[in-house]
Motif scaffolding. Structure first.
Motif, PDB file in Angstrom:
ATOM      1  N   GLN A  79      -7.427  23.355  20.478  1.00  0.00           N
ATOM      2  CA  GLN A  79      -6.359  22.764  19.602  1.00  0.00           C
ATOM      3  C   GLN A  79      -5.163  22.632  20.804  1.00  0.00           C
ATOM      4  OE1 GLN A  79      -7.546  21.070  17.266  1.00  0.00           O
ATOM      5  NE2 GLN A  79      -9.545  21.069  17.824  1.00  0.00           N
ATOM      6  N   MET A  80      -4.699  23.269  21.836  1.00  0.00           N
ATOM      7  CA  MET A  80      -3.407  23.388  22.110  1.00  0.00           C
ATOM      8  C   MET A  80      -3.338  22.066  22.849  1.00  0.00           C
ATOM      9  SD  MET A  80      -1.944  26.320  20.954  1.00  0.00           S
ATOM     10  CE  MET A  80      -3.098  25.862  19.550  1.00  0.00           C
ATOM     11  N   ASP A  81      -3.950  21.625  23.084  1.00  0.00           N
ATOM     12  CA  ASP A  81      -4.122  20.314  23.940  1.00  0.00           C
ATOM     13  C   ASP A  81      -3.316  19.636  23.013  1.00  0.00           C
ATOM     14  OD1 ASP A  81      -6.397  19.832  22.946  1.00  0.00           O
ATOM     15  OD2 ASP A  81      -6.979  18.643  24.289  1.00  0.00           O
ATOM     16  N   GLU A  82      -3.723  19.517  21.750  1.00  0.00           N
ATOM     17  CA  GLU A  82      -3.561  18.722  20.623  1.00  0.00           C
ATOM     18  C   GLU A  82      -1.653  18.766  20.414  1.00  0.00           C
ATOM     19  OE1 GLU A  82      -4.660  16.604  18.732  1.00  0.00           O
ATOM     20  OE2 GLU A  82      -6.486  16.578  20.005  1.00  0.00           O
ATOM     21  N   PRO A 119       8.913  14.892  28.408  1.00  0.00           N
ATOM     22  CA  PRO A 119       8.254  15.165  29.493  1.00  0.00           C
ATOM     23  C   PRO A 119       7.388  16.466  30.236  1.00  0.00           C
ATOM     24  CG  PRO A 119       9.729  14.421  30.621  1.00  0.00           C
ATOM     25  CD  PRO A 119       9.963  14.509  29.414  1.00  0.00           C
ATOM     26  N   GLU A 120       8.358  17.060  29.607  1.00  0.00           N
ATOM     27  CA  GLU A 120       7.344  19.583  29.750  1.00  0.00           C
ATOM     28  C   GLU A 120       6.394  19.268  29.392  1.00  0.00           C
ATOM     29  OE1 GLU A 120      10.878  21.715  29.968  1.00  0.00           O
ATOM     30  OE2 GLU A 120      11.893  21.006  30.460  1.00  0.00           O
ATOM     31  N   ALA A 121       6.455  18.840  28.058  1.00  0.00           N
ATOM     32  CA  ALA A 121       5.295  19.212  27.130  1.00  0.00           C
ATOM     33  C   ALA A 121       4.268  18.618  28.016  1.00  0.00           C
ATOM     34  CB  ALA A 121       5.209  18.414  25.468  1.00  0.00           C
ATOM     35  N   PHE A 122       4.171  17.110  28.568  1.00  0.00           N
ATOM     36  CA  PHE A 122       2.601  16.457  28.482  1.00  0.00           C
ATOM     37  C   PHE A 122       2.272  16.329  30.123  1.00  0.00           C
ATOM     38  CE2 PHE A 122       5.253  12.772  25.953  1.00  0.00           C
ATOM     39  CZ  PHE A 122       4.816  12.964  24.584  1.00  0.00           C
ATOM     40  N   ASN A 123       3.517  17.087  30.612  1.00  0.00           N
ATOM     41  CA  ASN A 123       3.151  17.744  31.893  1.00  0.00           C
ATOM     42  C   ASN A 123       2.424  19.136  32.136  1.00  0.00           C
ATOM     43  OD1 ASN A 123       4.545  15.077  33.405  1.00  0.00           O
ATOM     44  ND2 ASN A 123       6.175  16.547  33.944  1.00  0.00           N
ATOM     45  N   TYR A 124       2.224  19.591  30.699  1.00  0.00           N
ATOM     46  CA  TYR A 124       2.119  20.295  31.085  1.00  0.00           C
ATOM     47  C   TYR A 124       0.709  20.777  30.620  1.00  0.00           C
ATOM     48  CZ  TYR A 124       0.715  25.684  29.381  1.00  0.00           C
ATOM     49  OH  TYR A 124       0.616  26.878  29.430  1.00  0.00           O
ATOM     50  N   ILE A 125      -0.676  19.502  29.680  1.00  0.00           N
ATOM     51  CA  ILE A 125      -1.418  19.492  29.179  1.00  0.00           C
ATOM     52  C   ILE A 125      -1.743  18.877  30.687  1.00  0.00           C
ATOM     53  CG2 ILE A 125      -2.534  17.226  27.946  1.00  0.00           C
ATOM     54  CD1 ILE A 125      -0.431  17.353  26.392  1.00  0.00           C
ATOM     55  N   TYR A 138      -0.750  20.018  33.739  1.00  0.00           N
ATOM     56  CA  TYR A 138      -1.218  20.913  34.756  1.00  0.00           C
ATOM     57  C   TYR A 138      -2.702  22.045  34.375  1.00  0.00           C
ATOM     58  CZ  TYR A 138      -0.458  25.969  36.757  1.00  0.00           C
ATOM     59  OH  TYR A 138      -0.525  26.230  37.220  1.00  0.00           O
ATOM     60  N   LYS A 139      -2.432  22.221  32.290  1.00  0.00           N
ATOM     61  CA  LYS A 139      -3.386  23.775  31.895  1.00  0.00           C
ATOM     62  C   LYS A 139      -5.052  22.607  31.473  1.00  0.00           C
ATOM     63  CE  LYS A 139      -1.568  27.568  31.056  1.00  0.00           C
ATOM     64  NZ  LYS A 139      -2.336  28.604  32.120  1.00  0.00           N
ATOM     65  N   TYR A 140      -4.519  21.359  31.688  1.00  0.00           N
ATOM     66  CA  TYR A 140      -6.051  21.162  30.279  1.00  0.00           C
ATOM     67  C   TYR A 140      -6.209  19.981  31.097  1.00  0.00           C
ATOM     68  CZ  TYR A 140      -3.175  24.009  26.871  1.00  0.00           C
ATOM     69  OH  TYR A 140      -2.755  25.253  25.969  1.00  0.00           O
ATOM     70  N   PRO A 141      -7.184  20.038  32.472  1.00  0.00           N
ATOM     71  CA  PRO A 141      -7.574  19.156  32.836  1.00  0.00           C
ATOM     72  C   PRO A 141      -8.781  17.616  32.162  1.00  0.00           C
ATOM     73  CG  PRO A 141      -7.688  20.810  34.779  1.00  0.00           C
ATOM     74  CD  PRO A 141      -6.955  21.075  33.578  1.00  0.00           C
ATOM     75  N   ALA A 142      -9.609  18.900  31.562  1.00  0.00           N
ATOM     76  CA  ALA A 142     -10.337  18.675  31.448  1.00  0.00           C
ATOM     77  C   ALA A 142     -10.445  17.683  29.658  1.00  0.00           C
ATOM     78  CB  ALA A 142     -11.933  19.294  30.937  1.00  0.00           C
ATOM     79  N   SER A 143      -8.835  17.894  29.397  1.00  0.00           N
ATOM     80  CA  SER A 143      -9.122  17.866  27.782  1.00  0.00           C
ATOM     81  C   SER A 143      -8.745  16.175  27.636  1.00  0.00           C
ATOM     82  CB  SER A 143      -6.714  17.858  27.738  1.00  0.00           C
ATOM     83  OG  SER A 143      -6.729  16.748  26.443  1.00  0.00           O
ATOM     84  N   SER A 144      -9.593  15.997  26.018  1.00  0.00           N
ATOM     85  CA  SER A 144      -9.876  14.725  25.910  1.00  0.00           C
ATOM     86  C   SER A 144      -8.255  13.803  25.690  1.00  0.00           C
ATOM     87  CB  SER A 144     -10.403  14.256  24.380  1.00  0.00           C
ATOM     88  OG  SER A 144      -9.474  14.618  23.604  1.00  0.00           O
ATOM     89  N   ASN A 145      -7.389  14.701  26.118  1.00  0.00           N
ATOM     90  CA  ASN A 145      -5.978  13.895  25.410  1.00  0.00           C
ATOM     91  C   ASN A 145      -4.730  13.189  26.938  1.00  0.00           C
ATOM     92  OD1 ASN A 145      -5.687  13.821  22.711  1.00  0.00           O
ATOM     93  ND2 ASN A 145      -5.216  16.086  22.933  1.00  0.00           N
ATOM     94  N   ASN A 199      -5.484  10.587  29.144  1.00  0.00           N
ATOM     95  CA  ASN A 199      -4.764   9.966  29.145  1.00  0.00           C
ATOM     96  C   ASN A 199      -3.557   9.547  28.808  1.00  0.00           C
ATOM     97  OD1 ASN A 199      -6.981   9.306  30.807  1.00  0.00           O
ATOM     98  ND2 ASN A 199      -8.213   8.854  29.590  1.00  0.00           N
ATOM     99  N   GLN A 200      -3.090   9.665  27.026  1.00  0.00           N
ATOM    100  CA  GLN A 200      -2.527   9.659  26.662  1.00  0.00           C
ATOM    101  C   GLN A 200      -1.184  10.580  27.014  1.00  0.00           C
ATOM    102  OE1 GLN A 200      -2.681  11.118  22.427  1.00  0.00           O
ATOM    103  NE2 GLN A 200      -3.097   8.822  21.785  1.00  0.00           N
ATOM    104  N   ALA A 201      -1.607  11.857  27.871  1.00  0.00           N
ATOM    105  CA  ALA A 201      -0.148  12.181  28.117  1.00  0.00           C
ATOM    106  C   ALA A 201      -0.050  11.996  29.948  1.00  0.00           C
ATOM    107  CB  ALA A 201      -0.856  14.228  28.950  1.00  0.00           C
ATOM    108  N   LYS A 202      -0.585  11.514  30.761  1.00  0.00           N
ATOM    109  CA  LYS A 202      -0.646  10.709  31.884  1.00  0.00           C
ATOM    110  C   LYS A 202       0.050   9.397  31.782  1.00  0.00           C
ATOM    111  CE  LYS A 202      -4.749  12.116  34.420  1.00  0.00           C
ATOM    112  NZ  LYS A 202      -5.854  11.138  35.560  1.00  0.00           N
ATOM    113  N   VAL A 203       0.126   8.814  29.834  1.00  0.00           N
ATOM    114  CA  VAL A 203       0.921   7.794  30.444  1.00  0.00           C
ATOM    115  C   VAL A 203       2.455   7.880  29.729  1.00  0.00           C
ATOM    116  CG1 VAL A 203       1.589   5.816  28.941  1.00  0.00           C
ATOM    117  CG2 VAL A 203      -1.132   5.461  29.768  1.00  0.00           C
ATOM    118  N   SER A 204       2.513   8.984  29.251  1.00  0.00           N
ATOM    119  CA  SER A 204       3.624   9.806  28.453  1.00  0.00           C
ATOM    120  C   SER A 204       4.392  10.167  29.617  1.00  0.00           C
ATOM    121  CB  SER A 204       3.495  10.208  26.817  1.00  0.00           C
ATOM    122  OG  SER A 204       3.014   9.543  26.392  1.00  0.00           O
ATOM    123  N   ALA A 205       4.045  11.109  30.174  1.00  0.00           N
ATOM    124  CA  ALA A 205       4.537  12.045  31.098  1.00  0.00           C
ATOM    125  C   ALA A 205       5.031  10.623  32.630  1.00  0.00           C
ATOM    126  CB  ALA A 205       3.726  13.215  31.975  1.00  0.00           C
TER     127      ALA A 205
END
Length: 162
Positions: free
Chosen positions: A117-120, A139-145, A147-154, A156-162
């Motif tokens: 749940q940490m990527d959420e 963007p720091e929070a989005f970039n952390y996703i 960096y740390k969670y490359p297999a996350s379901s989120n 795509n949202q992190a890429k668009v937001s960052a």
């Protein structure tokens, strides 16, 4: 005598539960306890606060049909906000809930996160900062996703937001 046995049993079970659900312990019970607690307590309330804040932003927006439409409907304020200040308290609550979920339920053991749940939580943190018009820390929070969670379901949202 029965009361003494019951009270001792309750104390022993409570002690085992508390020590068994440590964030430093990589066990099935610990992973699921922290995942469920993070999702249904802190992240649920944080997402509700974020949605309430977004509804307030949407209700305050007025269309001007005689001007070119902006890319982002959010009204960007030119006033300077000091650290600790916020225009909308709902976004502050959402950010606090995300930080609370990260701090209290993150199971980062030897560089690997065991709580799914940490990527959420980081996504909620980034959205709350973005809608509060703090565009540097968001963007720091989005970039952390990324960096740390490359297999996350989120991702795509992190890429668009960052």
């Amino acid at each position: 005598m029965k009361i003494a046995h019951k009270s001792i049993l309750i104390v022993v079970i409570s002690a085992l539960t508390i020590t068994g659900c440590s964030r430093k312990n990589d066990s099935f019970v610990s992973r699921n306890f922290h995942a469920v607690t993070a999702e249904y307590n802190t992240l649920f309330n944080g997402n509700n606060a974020l949605e309430k804040g977004r509804e307030n932003l949407n209700s305050a927006y007025r269309d001007n049909y005689w001007a070119v439409l902006p890319v982002e409907r959010m009204q960007i304020a030119e006033e300077i906000m000091l650290p600790g200040q916020s225009k909308n308290a709902d976004f502050t609550v959402a950010e606090e809930k995300a930080v609370k979920a990260i701090q209290q339920h993150g199971m980062n053991i030897k560089g690997k996160e065991y709580n799914p749940q940490m990527d959420e939580a980081y996504l909620l943190l980034g959205k709350a900062r973005y809608f509060d018009q703090r565009f540097i820390p968001a963007p720091e929070a989005f970039n952390y996703i990324l960096y740390k969670y490359p297999a996350s379901s989120n991702i795509n949202q992190a890429k668009v937001s960052a």
